[in-house]
Design a protein around this motif. Structure first.
Motif, PDB file in Angstrom:
ATOM      1  N   PRO A  60     -42.086   6.413  31.167  1.00 13.69           N
ATOM      2  CA  PRO A  60     -41.601   7.562  29.812  1.00 13.69           C
ATOM      3  C   PRO A  60     -42.522   8.350  29.648  1.00 13.69           C
ATOM      4  O   PRO A  60     -42.076   9.464  29.172  1.00 13.69           O
ATOM      5  N   ARG A  61     -43.837   8.060  29.704  1.00 11.46           N
ATOM      6  CA  ARG A  61     -44.852   9.368  29.332  1.00 11.46           C
ATOM      7  C   ARG A  61     -44.449  10.520  30.309  1.00 11.46           C
ATOM      8  O   ARG A  61     -44.859  11.594  29.968  1.00 11.46           O
ATOM      9  N   GLU A  62     -44.430  10.131  31.708  1.00  9.63           N
ATOM     10  CA  GLU A  62     -44.295  10.955  32.576  1.00  9.63           C
ATOM     11  C   GLU A  62     -42.903  11.747  32.497  1.00  9.63           C
ATOM     12  O   GLU A  62     -42.900  13.096  32.606  1.00  9.63           O
ATOM     13  N   ALA A  63     -41.816  11.038  32.092  1.00 10.28           N
ATOM     14  CA  ALA A  63     -40.671  11.812  31.798  1.00 10.28           C
ATOM     15  C   ALA A  63     -40.744  12.945  30.700  1.00 10.28           C
ATOM     16  O   ALA A  63     -40.169  13.962  30.802  1.00 10.28           O
ATOM     17  N   ARG A  64     -41.726  12.467  29.705  1.00  7.96           N
ATOM     18  CA  ARG A  64     -41.948  13.493  28.648  1.00  7.96           C
ATOM     19  C   ARG A  64     -42.398  14.878  29.200  1.00  7.96           C
ATOM     20  O   ARG A  64     -42.198  15.856  28.874  1.00  7.96           O
ATOM     21  N   GLY A  65     -43.390  14.357  30.067  1.00  2.74           N
ATOM     22  CA  GLY A  65     -44.045  15.366  30.655  1.00  2.74           C
ATOM     23  C   GLY A  65     -43.246  16.313  31.460  1.00  2.74           C
ATOM     24  O   GLY A  65     -43.559  17.665  31.562  1.00  2.74           O
TER      25      GLY A  65
ATOM     26  N   VAL B  30     -53.092  14.848  38.112  1.00  2.73           N
ATOM     27  CA  VAL B  30     -51.756  14.183  39.083  1.00  2.73           C
ATOM     28  C   VAL B  30     -51.675  15.317  40.288  1.00  2.73           C
ATOM     29  O   VAL B  30     -51.656  16.512  39.828  1.00  2.73           O
ATOM     30  N   ARG B  31     -51.760  14.934  41.498  1.00  2.00           N
ATOM     31  CA  ARG B  31     -51.588  15.963  42.388  1.00  2.00           C
ATOM     32  C   ARG B  31     -50.125  16.394  42.597  1.00  2.00           C
ATOM     33  O   ARG B  31     -48.939  15.745  42.126  1.00  2.00           O
ATOM     34  N   THR B  32     -50.163  17.597  42.739  1.00  6.62           N
ATOM     35  CA  THR B  32     -48.570  18.229  42.775  1.00  6.62           C
ATOM     36  C   THR B  32     -48.476  18.659  44.283  1.00  6.62           C
ATOM     37  O   THR B  32     -49.161  18.616  45.339  1.00  6.62           O
ATOM     38  N   MET B  33     -47.283  19.475  44.625  1.00 10.21           N
ATOM     39  CA  MET B  33     -47.093  19.854  45.915  1.00 10.21           C
ATOM     40  C   MET B  33     -48.046  20.928  46.347  1.00 10.21           C
ATOM     41  O   MET B  33     -48.177  21.102  47.644  1.00 10.21           O
TER      42      MET B  33
END
Lengths: 277, 686
Positions: free
Chosen positions: B215-220, B370-373
């Motif tokens: 849920p927290r990630e979804a908000r982000g 958090v790592r990204t592409m």
């Protein structure tokens, strides 16, 4: 139909391997029939400054500055569990251990079920494992079915590794001294509810080309053992779990077991511990 | 200055040896240094050229973690060694360990190879009961450190600080001068860590994405679907966006000058005074992000070398790096030295106070990165999108959008390249045009190698969807931009620069550059990723530090106070891919670990450019022994001289080396467990 299934089972390992066989081959570029400008370009001469050489470096005292070829030993009991059902309770283990380095390892796998004081479904494998790609190992060796039934021995060849989307996967083909073939496919997935509470669906299928009633084996898809385990990692190496598990015989094996007045399949409530060292 | 620990009822910070026997043994040991060793972090009052160090094991307890640590004089960290430039120092190191060799490596110092202290390369190590005398002239000044290079003794406590006085008065000299040595402490033996990681690579990581964190990630991410898609993309790659550190605060206590956070190491100041803090990251696996809430820090030196002062609120210090900062606290209150680990699983902490016994508020830790592409070397790709969808331009080698390049180079008008039809020319022809018209005036060190990269990149891809400067990090790409043709295993010819330089006479330009290019690394047992679009990340302070509202130091800001001593352009470029397989926990270069590689041979006095392409999704502090690494960060001749360089995930950077020190040298990632699993090369200067 059975043949097709078996074929699929045997082919699976091959398809599961990603296009990993690239290895050093990529360093010599292949021709791509594209732009015309390419023709004017000389072939890139790739050369790594740290390419392996035949001339050994004279290290002082013969000491290597780092030892990156360490050997390790680990064992894991994925399942060590009691399965409860009104019809009867049994006890099952499934585990493996390995010793070796990054490429070459010796594996020991063992699984079996203790039911009413009788051991069945017990098989044990000794395999040489070779890492062949980022996530896959090829394994070859012997398997011995040792339990209350007649003993069978098999030659084994398979793959083990991490498939796309992080599925743990093993597929092994077997050939017996009597010219029979068999295959086993196992898969599991760790679904993190929290960092310590992990839901793991898992399944194992066994296939055989010929029936073997003395071992309750039928031709084709013979038996399945599946579970949905909810474990809590108190610490990484010790995780108790609750689960529902299903073990049962399928197709021809189901008839064989039925004729022997055995139980052909049961869904059970299961408690166990996953542990490794 | 022993500050009582809250936890241990007033016992001094450690070193309470239990048992009469042990006590007697300790008493029997001659410990010549102890009498005049100042408290941890205190620079000795005067420089000395002669030192006697005894390496032994001592029972040390910090934060309830007991270790019989190999250390010097029973202390972790070891004593601060203060030397003077131009002195010849003489250090007798005696090994009193029962049954293992030891060694001391002088990190960042330029000295004869035989004094460098790497067993196997420099000397045979120091066997038990023996003394080795290091004797070498000190030719530099600044903040450095020393540590064992034997086994994994460094990870357990064998390290300490070095402060070298300049021969002339230091323009940045301060009334107060402290060493702030950061490290980590655990009772888990390093070999056990390695073994655990070989079995389960995220053994120490308890910050994974889970159902609970969705849920927290979804908000982000702006929606559950987007969050799930991103997760799927990562799990498809069989990697975790939460892979920040291999070993975490789950087992580590982070130390500041040997003090756990609750022990509150303190240093004094008088309001208005300038205080110099010499930060050293002596940890074996941890990057720290350092700030002093309420104080501006003036970065005045990096890796021992003076840089033009940069005012910052925060900076990241990679393993083995050193930074000197000057602060000027005006108020008579306590300021907290706050060094959180990059993965935010813990922090080291100390206090700057006008009086003993004070402590300032401890800020909350930031969210973990958090790592990204971008970290996967895939440029600005949206998470979840696939390389397949990209207009890979080997089918359309037209140069549609050169402005996509968006170099902030002063003279680089994007229009100058517009309309150039690269396809009609032999590749070197437009390149020399570009050199003449656009690139030459750029005041940076990339005088020869850049154009060919450019041409390679532009020829090979449609830039439309790949604006390196446009991705979420919002960083200005300082000079290189996306200068690497896409690494693509299936279309290897895209990796053209290996060829192009060979027939690039470029009249009037620097001599032909020889290039040791390994090509795209193989995807094999030892490598699980290829950075297809490595980007220049020198202007990025690092994952987790972007857009945090503070001024955070980045590599492009480092400018030496004087021009480099070797103005020659490089005659050779050595491209090294940083590779690894986290799943199997194997690390290396170019898809190979140490034992499967040859040495890197440099000719004496050769001028070499090292180019690092990081194909992994982690930072690696790359350290070359014995010689300087001059970072090409767009500061022209004022390149910062460093001994350890952080290579950010998915990035590409380059630095120059003058091979002026003959002998065998180590070249490695300074993360202990990466080095030990293969991220190490022998460099031979002959």
């Amino acid at each position: 139909m059975r043949r097709a299934l078996l074929l699929a089972a045997l082919l699976l390992p091959a398809t599961a391997l990603p296009a990993q066989a690239r290895s050093e081959a990529t360093t010599t570029p292949r021709k791509t029939a594209t732009a015309t400008t390419r023709k004017t370009l000389p072939k890139p001469a790739y050369h790594a400054a740290d390419a392996p050489t035949n001339a050994p470096v004279a290290y002082v005292g013969g000491m290597k500055p780092v030892m990156d070829q360490g050997r390790y030993f680990h064992g894991i009991l994925d399942q060590l569990e009691g399965r409860y059902a009104p019809g009867g309770t049994d006890f099952r283990w499934d585990g493996e251990a390995w010793y070796g380095g990054d490429y070459n390892r010796l594996w020991l796998k063992s699984e079996g079920t203790l039911e009413h004081g009788r051991l069945h479904d017990g098989d044990h494998e000794l395999l040489y494992s070779r890492a062949v790609s980022p996530y896959w190992n090829v394994q070859a060796g012997v398997r011995a079915d040792i339990d209350d039934g007649p003993t069978r021995t098999w030659g084994a060849l398979g793959v083990q590794g991490l498939a796309l989307y992080q599925f743990e996967f093993q597929a092994t083909a077997y050939v017996s001294d009597r010219g029979r073939f068999a295959s086993r496919i196992e898969g599991s997935y760790d679904f993190l509810l929290t960092n310590r509470l992990i839901l793991q669906p898992q399944a194992e299928f066994n296939l055989y080309t010929r029936s073997d009633p003395a071992r309750q084996v039928g031709a084709g898809l013979s038996d399945v053992d599946a579970g949905l385990r909810l474990r809590y990692e108190i610490w990484r190496k010790f995780a108790p779990y609750v689960a529902v598990s299903y073990a049962g015989y399928l197709t021809q094996a189901r008839r064989i077991v039925h004729d022997q007045h055995g139980e052909s399949g049961a869904l059970r409530l299961t408690f166990g511990v996953r542990s490794w060292f | 200055m022993l500050i009582p620990s809250r936890n241990r009822g007033g016992l001094s910070r450690r070193r309470f040896v239990t048992g009469l026997g042990a006590g007697a043994a300790m008493a029997a040991l001659p410990r010549p240094l102890h009498a005049h060793t100042p408290a941890a972090g205190q620079v000795p009052p005067v420089a000395r050229a002669r030192w006697d160090l005894r390496v032994g094991r001592a029972r040390i307890e910090i934060d309830r973690k007991v270790l019989h640590a190999p250390c010097i004089g029973g202390d972790v960290p070891g004593p601060v060694l203060r030397w003077r430039e131009n002195d010849t120092v003489c250090i007798n190191v005696t090994n009193t360990l029962a049954d293992e060799d030891t060694s001391i490596h002088w990190h960042g110092l330029r000295l004869p190879a035989g004094m460098d202290g790497v067993p196997g390369l420099s000397f045979a190590g120091i066997p038990p009961g023996q003394t080795f005398t290091y004797r070498f002239p000190v030719t530099q000044s600044g903040t450095y450190w020393y540590h064992s290079h034997s086994g994994m003794q460094e990870a357990q406590g064998l390290y300490g600080a070095i402060v070298i006085d300049p021969p002339v008065p230091d323009p940045q000299a301060c009334a107060r001068d402290y060493v702030i040595l950061l490290s980590e402490w655990t009772d888990v033996p390093p070999m056990d860590m390695l073994s655990n990681l070989k079995m389960q690579d995220d053994y120490y990581v308890f910050r994974q994405r889970t159902l609970a964190s969705l849920p927290r990630e979804a908000r982000g991410a702006g929606g559950t679907l987007a969050a799930l898609k991103d997760r799927l993309a990562w799990s498809r790659m069989r990697m975790a966006a939460t892979d920040i550190a291999d070993v975490t605060g789950v087992i580590y206590t982070y130390l500041l000058n040997g003090h756990a956070p609750d022990m509150n190491w303190s240093a004094l100041f008088s309001p208005g005074e300038r205080v110099r803090l010499r930060f050293i990251n002596a940890a074996s696996m941890t990057f720290f992000d350092i700030r002093i809430p309420g104080l501006e820090m003036l970065v005045v030196a990096a890796d021992g070398n003076a840089v033009e002062p940069v005012p910052v609120d925060e900076f990241r210090i990679g393993v083995a790096e050193t930074y000197d900062v000057i602060v000027q606290p005006k108020e008579a209150r306590a300021y907290t030295l706050f060094a959180q680990s990059e993965d935010r699983t813990g922090y080291a902490r100390g206090t700057l106070a006008p009086q003993p016994g004070m402590s300032g508020p401890i800020p909350p830790m930031d969210p973990r990165p958090v790592r990204t592409m971008v970290d996967m070397g895939m440029g600005d790709m949206k998470p979840g999108s696939s390389m397949k969808d990209m207009p890979m331009a080997d089918h359309a080698p037209d140069m549609q959008a050169p402005h996509g390049h968006s170099h902030p180079m002063p003279h680089h008008e994007s229009s100058t390249m517009e309309g150039m039809d690269m396809t009609d020319h032999a590749p070197h022809a437009p390149m020399s045009d570009m050199q003449a018209t656009t690139l030459e005036p750029a005041p940076h060190g990339h005088d020869t190698s850049m154009p060919r990269h450019e041409a390679g990149a532009m020829e090979d891809m449609n830039m439309e969807n790949m604006h390196p400067a446009g991705h979420g990090h919002g960083m200005p790409m300082p000079e290189q931009g996306m200068d690497e043709p896409m690494h693509h295993p299936r279309t290897a010819p895209m990796h053209t620069h290996g060829a192009m330089h060979h027939d690039m006479p470029a009249p009037g330009m620097a001599p032909v550059l020889e290039v040791d290019d390994p090509g795209p690394p193989p995807l094999n047992v030892e490598n699980q990723n290829i950075a297809r679009m490595p980007t220049d990340r020198l202007a990025s302070p690092g994952d987790g530090l972007e857009h945090n509202g503070r001024r955070v130091l980045n590599y492009s800001q480092l400018r030496a106070t004087r021009p480099g001593s070797d103005p020659r352009p490089p005659t050779r470029e050595i491209i090294m891919h940083l590779t690894g397989n986290m799943e199997r926990y194997i690390w290396g270069f170019n898809g190979r670990k140490f034992s499967e590689s040859g040495p890197i041979r440099l000719r004496r006095n050769e001028r070499v450019r090292f180019t690092l392409i990081n194909d992994t999704m982690m930072e690696h502090p790359i350290h070359l022994h014995g010689m300087w690494s001059e970072l090409e960060n767009g500061q022209g001749a004022y390149r910062p001289y460093k001994h350890t360089l952080i290579s950010q995930p998915g990035s590409k950077l380059s630095y120059l080396v003058t091979a002026d020190a003959p002998g065998l040298w180590a070249y490695h990632c300074h993360l202990m467990l990466h080095m030990e699993t293969g991220m190490f090369r022998t460099v031979i200067v002959e």
